[in-house]
Design a protein around this motif. Structure first.
Motif, PDB file in Angstrom:
ATOM      1  N   SER A  32     141.375  33.169  34.804  1.00 39.91           N
ATOM      2  CA  SER A  32     141.375  34.101  35.932  1.00 39.91           C
ATOM      3  C   SER A  32     140.053  34.021  36.671  1.00 39.91           C
ATOM      4  CB  SER A  32     141.608  35.543  35.462  1.00 39.91           C
ATOM      5  OG  SER A  32     140.523  36.000  34.679  1.00 39.91           O
ATOM      6  N   LYS A  33     140.093  34.401  37.923  1.00 35.85           N
ATOM      7  CA  LYS A  33     138.859  34.525  38.708  1.00 35.85           C
ATOM      8  C   LYS A  33     139.038  35.667  39.692  1.00 35.85           C
ATOM      9  CE  LYS A  33     139.847  31.358  42.549  1.00 35.85           C
ATOM     10  NZ  LYS A  33     139.336  30.239  43.363  1.00 35.85           N
ATOM     11  N   LYS A  34     137.939  36.391  39.933  1.00 34.35           N
ATOM     12  CA  LYS A  34     137.985  37.577  40.785  1.00 34.35           C
ATOM     13  C   LYS A  34     136.716  37.636  41.617  1.00 34.35           C
ATOM     14  CE  LYS A  34     137.936  42.648  40.513  1.00 34.35           C
ATOM     15  NZ  LYS A  34     137.892  43.811  39.579  1.00 34.35           N
ATOM     16  N   CYS A  48     134.665  34.870  36.459  1.00 30.65           N
ATOM     17  CA  CYS A  48     135.593  33.870  35.933  1.00 30.65           C
ATOM     18  C   CYS A  48     135.742  34.042  34.429  1.00 30.65           C
ATOM     19  CB  CYS A  48     135.090  32.461  36.238  1.00 30.65           C
ATOM     20  SG  CYS A  48     134.926  32.098  38.000  1.00 30.65           S
ATOM     21  N   ARG A  49     136.973  33.970  33.978  1.00 29.84           N
ATOM     22  CA  ARG A  49     137.244  34.081  32.542  1.00 29.84           C
ATOM     23  C   ARG A  49     137.733  32.740  32.013  1.00 29.84           C
ATOM     24  NH1 ARG A  49     137.214  37.821  28.871  1.00 29.84           N
ATOM     25  NH2 ARG A  49     138.531  37.747  27.026  1.00 29.84           N
ATOM     26  N   PHE A  99     135.572  34.306  27.236  1.00 30.84           N
ATOM     27  CA  PHE A  99     134.401  35.002  27.759  1.00 30.84           C
ATOM     28  C   PHE A  99     134.422  34.997  29.282  1.00 30.84           C
ATOM     29  CE2 PHE A  99     133.283  30.560  27.081  1.00 30.84           C
ATOM     30  CZ  PHE A  99     132.690  30.203  28.282  1.00 30.84           C
ATOM     31  N   ASP A 100     133.572  35.857  29.853  1.00 28.51           N
ATOM     32  CA  ASP A 100     133.461  36.014  31.304  1.00 28.51           C
ATOM     33  C   ASP A 100     132.080  35.564  31.774  1.00 28.51           C
ATOM     34  OD1 ASP A 100     136.031  37.325  31.648  1.00 28.51           O
ATOM     35  OD2 ASP A 100     135.114  39.057  30.674  1.00 28.51           O
ATOM     36  N   VAL A 101     132.046  34.855  32.878  1.00 24.04           N
ATOM     37  CA  VAL A 101     130.785  34.504  33.532  1.00 24.04           C
ATOM     38  C   VAL A 101     130.910  34.820  35.017  1.00 24.04           C
ATOM     39  CG1 VAL A 101     130.207  32.683  31.894  1.00 24.04           C
ATOM     40  CG2 VAL A 101     131.460  32.110  33.975  1.00 24.04           C
ATOM     41  N   MET A 102     129.776  35.104  35.655  1.00 24.37           N
ATOM     42  CA  MET A 102     129.739  35.281  37.097  1.00 24.37           C
ATOM     43  C   MET A 102     129.163  34.022  37.714  1.00 24.37           C
ATOM     44  SD  MET A 102     128.758  39.253  37.805  1.00 24.37           S
ATOM     45  CE  MET A 102     129.916  40.552  37.369  1.00 24.37           C
ATOM     46  N   LEU A 122     140.278  25.552  40.016  1.00 19.41           N
ATOM     47  CA  LEU A 122     140.254  25.064  38.644  1.00 19.41           C
ATOM     48  C   LEU A 122     141.279  25.760  37.767  1.00 19.41           C
ATOM     49  CD1 LEU A 122     136.403  24.814  38.017  1.00 19.41           C
ATOM     50  CD2 LEU A 122     138.004  22.960  38.447  1.00 19.41           C
ATOM     51  N   LEU A 123     141.966  26.764  38.332  1.00 22.51           N
ATOM     52  CA  LEU A 123     142.957  27.477  37.537  1.00 22.51           C
ATOM     53  C   LEU A 123     144.022  26.513  37.030  1.00 22.51           C
ATOM     54  CD1 LEU A 123     143.443  30.753  39.611  1.00 22.51           C
ATOM     55  CD2 LEU A 123     142.541  30.583  37.298  1.00 22.51           C
TER      56      LEU A 123
END
Length: 410
Positions: A32-34, A48-49, A99-102, A122-123
């Motif tokens: 996922s990305k937000k 991004c997860r 994990f999540d990164v910005m 990249l999804l």
């Protein structure tokens, strides 16, 4: 060989299962990305997860705990040209399984534009290689262990020795003081000759913190904030009693351990009361944060965040959520905007989230005024994170212009 959990165990003929190696790449996918910055930002930031692909390649002593503040991972992607590109990023939450990164998009970059363009997303890509964690944790994992809590108790005569473990943890984390009115585990480092007291202070040095960031250097501070005020899958201890007046709310008594399961970033979290076995929403401000209760420990967290414009701000939901989850103004934020536009909507105003906007560039005067807030107790530990030139200039200001001790700066 695959065990019952789906973990693929790789066996070595001579030594058995292979040991965990942070330098070994593991297979991930972007799930996922937000967008977490302003929509019209020149350099948008995405949350991004990444999740490890099944089946997992198991290793001996593979870390199961969440990433610690100060740790990073390396993400490697194969471009259309078949070129390999790797960059280091700071996970703000999660474990090596997910994990999540910005990620801040740099327009002329090779990797980050892939996270923005829908036609090059990249999804769903099955082979994103990631390795780590790298770096020494800023906050030692030992602060969460019972051994350290019990060690602190041995230093004191004011705490009964027959209290329960839960009460011991509540006593320490709430910040009881000794007969000299010194906060437990918060002995000033300067002038301390006792090695045990020195070590104990270093474990709790993060009760008073000044973090100075520029650009994406904010990410490690978000790690620290999550560790202290928004912990997940950790037991926190109630400092006060809360009754449940509505369905879905969790009743807790002072001293109860509550396993946090999800944060709503509005001051409430979903958790499990270890004593009663019940689940529900409860106010995080009724529990003791890692840095202790402000009224007893005089904890202070100050962030100076330098950005080009308001549209470059990100992480406001986490910063505000941490402020809502704490009490007594432990957290304050100063955004320094070099070219303010004045027309970009920010996070909603709320008196619990103490945030100030400054126009222009970071100056010694602002740093001095913020450091004056720490004159009521222990000197803060200062962390600088940003581009190399920024770190060098701020470090010089703090040492030469303000006169801080270099041992108090990371």
């Amino acid at each position: 060989m695959v065990d019952d959990s789906g973990l693929q165990l790789i066996q070595d003929s001579s030594t058995g299962y292979l040991p965990f190696d942070p330098y070994e790449y593991r297979r991930y996918t972007l799930t996922s990305k937000k967008l977490v910055s302003i929509a019209n930002s020149g350099n948008p930031v995405y949350l991004c997860r990444f999740a490890q692909l099944f089946p997992f390649n198991g290793r001996q002593n593979e870390p199961e705990e969440e990433f610690s503040a100060g740790q990073c991972v390396e993400i490697q992607v194969v471009l259309d040209s078949k070129k390999l590109v790797a960059r280091y990023y700071t996970p703000i939450s999660g474990t090596i399984k997910a994990f999540d990164v910005m990620i801040k998009v740099v327009r002329n970059g090779e990797l980050t534009p892939l996270f923005e363009k829908p036609d090059r997303t990249l999804l769903g890509v099955k082979q994103i290689k990631i390795r780590g964690p790298f770096g020494r944790p800023l906050i030692p994992a030992a602060v969460w262990t019972n051994d350290v809590l019990q060690y602190k108790l041995q230093m004191l005569s004011t705490v009964p020795t027959d209290v329960s473990l839960d009460q011991k943890q509540l006593t320490i984390l709430a910040g009881w003081r000794d007969s000299q009115n010194t906060p437990i585990g918060r002995v000033p480092r300067k002038g301390t000759t006792n090695a045990a007291l020195e070590s104990d202070f270093l474990l709790n040095r993060w009760t008073r913190l000044l973090f100075i960031a520029a650009g994406s250097g904010l990410a490690p501070y978000l790690q620290i904030v999550n560790d202290h005020f928004l912990p997940e899958n950790k037991v926190v201890y109630a400092y006060s009693t809360v009754t449940s007046s509505n369905p879905g709310e969790l009743a807790i008594k002072a001293g109860d351990g509550v396993l946090t399961m999800k944060h709503y970033l509005d001051g409430y979290a979903h958790g499990l009361n270890v004593r009663t076995g019940l689940e529900g929403a409860f106010p995080m401000a009724a529990t003791v944060p890692l840095c202790g209760v402000k009224e007893m420990t005089n904890s202070k967290f100050r962030l100076v965040n330098c950005v080009h414009s308001e549209s470059d701000l990100f992480g406001e939901d986490i910063l505000a959520g941490a402020a809502f989850a704490s009490t007594g103004g432990i957290l304050k934020v100063a955004h320094v905007v070099s070219e303010p536009a004045g027309n970009v909507p920010l996070f909603r105003d709320d008196p619990r989230y103490e945030r100030t906007m400054y126009s222009g560039r970071l100056e010694v005067g602002l740093l001095e005024s913020i450091l004056e807030e720490f004159e009521d107790g222990l000197e803060p530990h200062v962390i600088i994170c940003g581009p190399a030139a920024f770190e060098r200039d701020v470090y010089t200001y703090l040492i030469d212009e303000i006169g801080l001790d270099h041992r108090d700066i990371t």
